[in-house]
Design an enzyme around this catalytic site. Structure first.
Site, mmCIF file in Angstrom:
data_model
loop_
_atom_site.group_PDB
_atom_site.id
_atom_site.type_symbol
_atom_site.label_atom_id
_atom_site.label_comp_id
_atom_site.label_asym_id
_atom_site.label_seq_id
_atom_site.Cartn_x
_atom_site.Cartn_y
_atom_site.Cartn_z
ATOM 1 N N TRP A 49 56.324 -4.869 -26.116
ATOM 2 C CA TRP A 49 56.182 -3.456 -25.762
ATOM 3 C C TRP A 49 57.066 -3.171 -24.568
ATOM 4 O O TRP A 49 56.853 -3.757 -23.530
ATOM 5 C CB TRP A 49 54.720 -3.110 -25.445
ATOM 6 C CG TRP A 49 54.517 -1.638 -25.378
ATOM 7 C CD1 TRP A 49 54.350 -0.871 -24.266
ATOM 8 C CD2 TRP A 49 54.464 -0.757 -26.507
ATOM 9 N NE1 TRP A 49 54.190 0.442 -24.624
ATOM 10 C CE2 TRP A 49 54.258 0.543 -25.985
ATOM 11 C CE3 TRP A 49 54.584 -0.929 -27.889
ATOM 12 C CZ2 TRP A 49 54.164 1.664 -26.815
ATOM 13 C CZ3 TRP A 49 54.488 0.190 -28.698
ATOM 14 C CH2 TRP A 49 54.276 1.463 -28.159
ATOM 15 N N LYS B 235 58.194 0.133 -19.744
ATOM 16 C CA LYS B 235 58.063 -1.225 -20.286
ATOM 17 C C LYS B 235 59.217 -1.600 -21.208
ATOM 18 O O LYS B 235 59.193 -2.645 -21.853
ATOM 19 C CB LYS B 235 56.724 -1.386 -21.004
ATOM 20 C CG LYS B 235 55.542 -1.325 -20.048
ATOM 21 C CD LYS B 235 54.271 -1.865 -20.639
ATOM 22 C CE LYS B 235 53.101 -1.646 -19.700
ATOM 23 N NZ LYS B 235 52.749 -0.224 -19.510
ATOM 24 N N TYR C 25 47.726 -7.384 -22.434
ATOM 25 C CA TYR C 25 48.487 -7.193 -21.190
ATOM 26 C C TYR C 25 47.964 -8.080 -20.066
ATOM 27 O O TYR C 25 47.825 -7.634 -18.933
ATOM 28 C CB TYR C 25 48.447 -5.711 -20.797
ATOM 29 C CG TYR C 25 49.272 -4.847 -21.733
ATOM 30 C CD1 TYR C 25 50.628 -4.659 -21.521
ATOM 31 C CD2 TYR C 25 48.695 -4.245 -22.848
ATOM 32 C CE1 TYR C 25 51.397 -3.899 -22.370
ATOM 33 C CE2 TYR C 25 49.460 -3.472 -23.729
ATOM 34 C CZ TYR C 25 50.803 -3.305 -23.478
ATOM 35 O OH TYR C 25 51.570 -2.550 -24.328
ATOM 36 N N ASP D 158 49.646 7.299 -25.011
ATOM 37 C CA ASP D 158 50.626 7.126 -23.941
ATOM 38 C C ASP D 158 52.050 7.456 -24.391
ATOM 39 O O ASP D 158 52.951 6.645 -24.257
ATOM 40 C CB ASP D 158 50.530 5.667 -23.457
ATOM 41 C CG ASP D 158 51.418 5.372 -22.259
ATOM 42 O OD1 ASP D 158 51.549 6.261 -21.395
ATOM 43 O OD2 ASP D 158 51.980 4.266 -22.205
ATOM 44 N N ASN E 41 45.998 2.138 -34.130
ATOM 45 C CA ASN E 41 46.394 1.498 -32.878
ATOM 46 C C ASN E 41 45.275 1.659 -31.858
ATOM 47 O O ASN E 41 44.917 2.786 -31.483
ATOM 48 C CB ASN E 41 47.668 2.116 -32.308
ATOM 49 C CG ASN E 41 48.091 1.410 -31.024
ATOM 50 O OD1 ASN E 41 48.513 0.261 -31.054
ATOM 51 N ND2 ASN E 41 47.929 2.091 -29.887
ATOM 52 N N GLU E 42 44.696 0.559 -31.457
ATOM 53 C CA GLU E 42 43.750 0.475 -30.347
ATOM 54 C C GLU E 42 42.576 1.430 -30.406
ATOM 55 O O GLU E 42 42.276 2.105 -29.414
ATOM 56 C CB GLU E 42 44.498 0.658 -29.021
ATOM 57 C CG GLU E 42 45.570 -0.384 -28.798
ATOM 58 C CD GLU E 42 46.076 -0.433 -27.363
ATOM 59 O OE1 GLU E 42 45.850 0.537 -26.629
ATOM 60 O OE2 GLU E 42 46.692 -1.442 -26.991
ATOM 61 N N GLU F 131 51.823 -5.923 -29.016
ATOM 62 C CA GLU F 131 52.173 -5.379 -27.696
ATOM 63 C C GLU F 131 51.915 -6.425 -26.633
ATOM 64 O O GLU F 131 50.875 -7.095 -26.635
ATOM 65 C CB GLU F 131 51.346 -4.128 -27.351
ATOM 66 C CG GLU F 131 51.757 -2.899 -28.116
ATOM 67 C CD GLU F 131 51.036 -1.628 -27.659
ATOM 68 O OE1 GLU F 131 50.647 -1.548 -26.480
ATOM 69 O OE2 GLU F 131 50.870 -0.736 -28.516
ATOM 70 N N ASN G 30 47.245 -6.342 -29.127
ATOM 71 C CA ASN G 30 47.966 -5.757 -28.000
ATOM 72 C C ASN G 30 47.313 -6.316 -26.741
ATOM 73 O O ASN G 30 46.136 -6.053 -26.482
ATOM 74 C CB ASN G 30 47.815 -4.228 -27.985
ATOM 75 C CG ASN G 30 48.440 -3.558 -29.193
ATOM 76 O OD1 ASN G 30 49.104 -4.212 -30.001
ATOM 77 N ND2 ASN G 30 48.238 -2.255 -29.326
ATOM 78 N N TYR H 11 48.014 -5.175 -16.885
ATOM 79 C CA TYR H 11 46.786 -4.423 -16.582
ATOM 80 C C TYR H 11 45.688 -5.373 -16.114
ATOM 81 O O TYR H 11 44.778 -4.975 -15.402
ATOM 82 C CB TYR H 11 46.303 -3.635 -17.806
ATOM 83 C CG TYR H 11 47.254 -2.525 -18.196
ATOM 84 C CD1 TYR H 11 47.582 -1.519 -17.288
ATOM 85 C CD2 TYR H 11 47.826 -2.488 -19.450
ATOM 86 C CE1 TYR H 11 48.464 -0.511 -17.631
ATOM 87 C CE2 TYR H 11 48.708 -1.482 -19.805
ATOM 88 C CZ TYR H 11 49.026 -0.496 -18.896
ATOM 89 O OH TYR H 11 49.903 0.495 -19.228
HETATM 90 C C1 GCB Z 1 48.983 0.293 -25.134
HETATM 91 C C2 GCB Z 1 49.304 1.370 -26.100
HETATM 92 C C3 GCB Z 1 50.705 1.921 -25.892
HETATM 93 C C4 GCB Z 1 50.990 2.058 -24.409
HETATM 94 C C5 GCB Z 1 50.912 0.693 -23.776
HETATM 95 C C6 GCB Z 1 51.156 0.737 -22.256
HETATM 96 O O1 GCB Z 1 48.074 -0.466 -25.295
HETATM 97 O O2 GCB Z 1 49.121 0.996 -27.432
HETATM 98 O O3 GCB Z 1 50.810 3.145 -26.557
HETATM 99 O O4 GCB Z 1 52.213 2.667 -24.155
HETATM 100 O O5 GCB Z 1 49.655 0.149 -23.981
HETATM 101 O O6 GCB Z 1 52.288 0.607 -21.840
HETATM 102 O O7 GCB Z 1 50.208 0.931 -21.535
#
Ligand code: GCB
Length: 600
Positions: free
Chosen positions: A557, A576, A474, A167, A417-418, A512, A472, A478
């Protein structure tokens, strides 16, 4: 073992570093005809292109901005005759993503990977006392065998298009500074330092790698330029009485001066700032100099208007001022090692860095940042491309650790990362990566990686490799956003209690959490994308973090809004940021400032 020296260039009585930053020549090569037509000697009909910078955002057409394929750079430089007895290198902070470096038409080096130095020894190709031509052929296509991962498609008009599995915009070019370096034939190639604290004193164990056999000396000077210790020999230990330690927000740097001698005659000299400090994971704590530190700060990007991912001292300065103002003490170099100047400045400012290798996109989706959170993903580590990917990953890990190992600011290595982490294949893959990384760091810093939502405690097979665990998450963006925030909180608690029940006795850091927020939007009561919602979301997250003693850090993040690929999930980029892309605060910046300042 790397076959080149990654030492940052410096000038002294034995060496010279000459900056090649400025306006270069440039050409796209969509038909890949450059080599047959001899462009490695000289570019026909070039346009101008600033270095360092990403090329994309200078242009006014989409074809140029979104260009994917081969592209070329050229510059001319006069090389003085006095350098004739020296070795000559051209050193790029990075070339994104792969490169071929030509000196006067001769191929001097090739390099894979767009976020670590490219160094070409050009001694045999340079004409001393004359103007020399350097030409670089580069390529920014994405695939599943190199880092970061993605794919490349072809549009109906024949143009290639990068499809990142990550992303952030696929900014490319010569994005970091370029130096012409002259150094002695017998030279210091690398050095490392380790520290032991002994009451008020410190023991500095050092090792100096040279390509010859002459005597080596090691000296340390304090900030008042007084010599505090001296030793001879390529490796050894010196005692610094009453050592002034490098601390979080309170940096102190010694100058290490290394020399090679032929009797009384100096052969080579290299100097670098170092900071004496220890980093240890002790139970649930991250300890710097034996004291627990709670990480407060951001996942960042190298990203700014017009210059894209190009290094710029002004942007760096503003970012550090904003981070100090808000009360941060740490950032993660998501999702790739940054330009070396970021680490030098963090050393000076007493900032902590989690240094991340460009291993991002290890899930086969062009929107995996969203798919992952909802449980949709495809397996990744079972395909025939994996052996080559592993090779590229190992190379990037080595180049990153060798480059950054002496920075006191670097307190941990993030090795991914992820990625997908629930298969046996992922476990084998990352076991190899972690073992290699552990063998490379003389300071034995903690190793970690950032886990996404699918990496749940009951199914993840990779968290066991980490010295501390980075999540990470959300929940509230999300997962169950807006009116469902109350359920997001509940789901978040359920997950955190599962981690708690594992009794892992290691620190966890949130690397994140965040919400897209338009600086223009206000709404009472709040709604997703409004500044008010970002604040409510943060408050919910903090309430959860504060319930678990093993949570030892929160890196939001993102520090600032940044450019991404276009799509229905992104409004001219990822929003973000706690700051907007111009580095002005959203209202969440004041929420963070209040919290972080009250934690000191
Ligand atoms: C994530 C990623 C990051 C994205 C972020 C997002 O999990 O590691 O690169 O920018 O989410 O904002 O969706």
């Amino acid at each position: 073992m790397l076959n080149f020296s990654e030492l940052y260039p410096c000038s002294n009585q034995a060496r010279m570093a000459h900056s090649l930053d400025g306006m270069w020549k440039f050409r796209f090569d969509p038909e890949e005809k450059g080599l047959q037509e001899g462009w490695q000697h000289k570019l026909p009909h070039p346009i101008s292109m600033p270095v360092p910078a990403s090329f994309a955002d200078f242009f006014t057409t989409k074809e140029e901005r979104d260009y994917c394929g081969d592209f070329w750079y050229e510059t001319e430089v006069f090389v003085p005759r006095e350098w004739e007895k020296q070795e000559l290198e051209i050193r790029f902070g990075s070339i994104t993503h792969r490169s071929f470096v030509y000196c006067n038409g001769n191929l001097a080096v090739t390099h894979e990977g767009g976020f670590l130095p490219v160094v070409a020894n050009v001694t045999d190709y340079v004409k001393f006392g004359e103007v020399n031509t350097f030409v670089i052929k580069a390529n920014n296509e994405l695939n599943e065998e190199s880092l970061p991962c993605g794919t490349t498609t072809v549009l109906s008009d024949g143009r290639k298009l990068a499809k990142p599995y990550f992303d952030f915009f696929n900014y490319s070019g010569i994005q970091r500074s370029v130096w012409l370096v002259s150094k002695p034939k017998e030279s210091i190639e690398d050095f490392s330092v380790e520290y032991e604290l002994n009451g008020e004193d410190a023991v500095v164990h050092y090792q100096i790698m040279t390509n010859g056999n002459h005597e080596v000396s090691f000296e340390l000077f304090d900030e008042a330029k007084q010599q505090v210790s001296k030793s001879t020999g390529g490796q050894g230990s010196v005692i610094v009485p009453k050592a002034h330690l490098w601390n979080v927000g309170d940096a102190y740097l010694y100058q290490a001066v290394m020399r090679i001698w032929d009797g009384e005659t100096l052969i080579d000299e290299y100097s670098s700032k170092i900071g004496i400090r220890t980093v240890k994971i002790v139970g649930k704590e991250i300890q710097i100099n034996g004291k627990a530190v709670y990480l407060k700060g951001f996942g960042k990007h190298e990203d700014f208007e017009v210059i894209g991912r190009g290094f710029n001292w002004g942007v760096l300065k503003r970012d550090f001022e904003c981070m100090k103002w808000i009360g941060a003490n740490c950032f993660r170099t998501s999702h790739y090692p940054y330009a070396e100047e970021w680490y030098q400045f963090a050393d000076e400012e007493g900032f902590l860095i989690i240094d991340e290798v460009p291993a991002v996109g290890m899930m086969r989706s062009t929107r995996n940042f969203a798919d992952a959170g909802t449980g949709q993903f495809t397996r990744f580590f079972e395909t025939p491309t994996v052996p080559n990917l592993l090779k590229a990953h190992l190379q990037a890990v080595e180049e990153m650790i060798v480059r950054d190992k002496n920075h006191p600011s670097v307190i941990a290595w993030s090795l991914f990362n992820e990625p997908e982490t629930t298969s046996e294949e992922s476990k084998d893959y990352f076991t190899t990566i972690f073992e290699a990384a552990r063998a490379l760091d003389p300071q034995k810093r903690p190793m970690t990686g950032a886990f996404e939502k699918n990496s749940q405690p009951e199914i993840c097979k990779c968290y066991q490799l980490c010295d501390f665990i980075c999540l990470n998450r959300y929940y509230g963006w999300y997962i169950k956003g807006g009116p469902e925030l109350v359920d997001a909180r509940k789901a978040f608690l359920v997950e955190m209690n599962k981690w708690k029940d594992k009794n892992l006795n290691v620190p966890f850091v949130f690397t994140e959490f965040g919400t897209d927020t338009m600086p223009s939007e206000h709404k009472l009561p709040s709604i997703m994308w409004s500044q008010e919602y970002q604040n409510e979301y943060l408050d919910m997250n903090f309430e959860i973090f504060d319930q678990f003693d093993f949570i030892q850090g929160e890196l939001v993040w993102n520090f600032a809004d940044f450019q991404t690929t276009e799509g229905i999930m992104r409004v001219n980029g990822n929003k973000k940021g706690i700051f907007d892309r111009a580095r002005q605060p959203k209202s969440a910046a004041f929420v963070l400032k209040n919290r972080w300042e009250s934690m000191d």
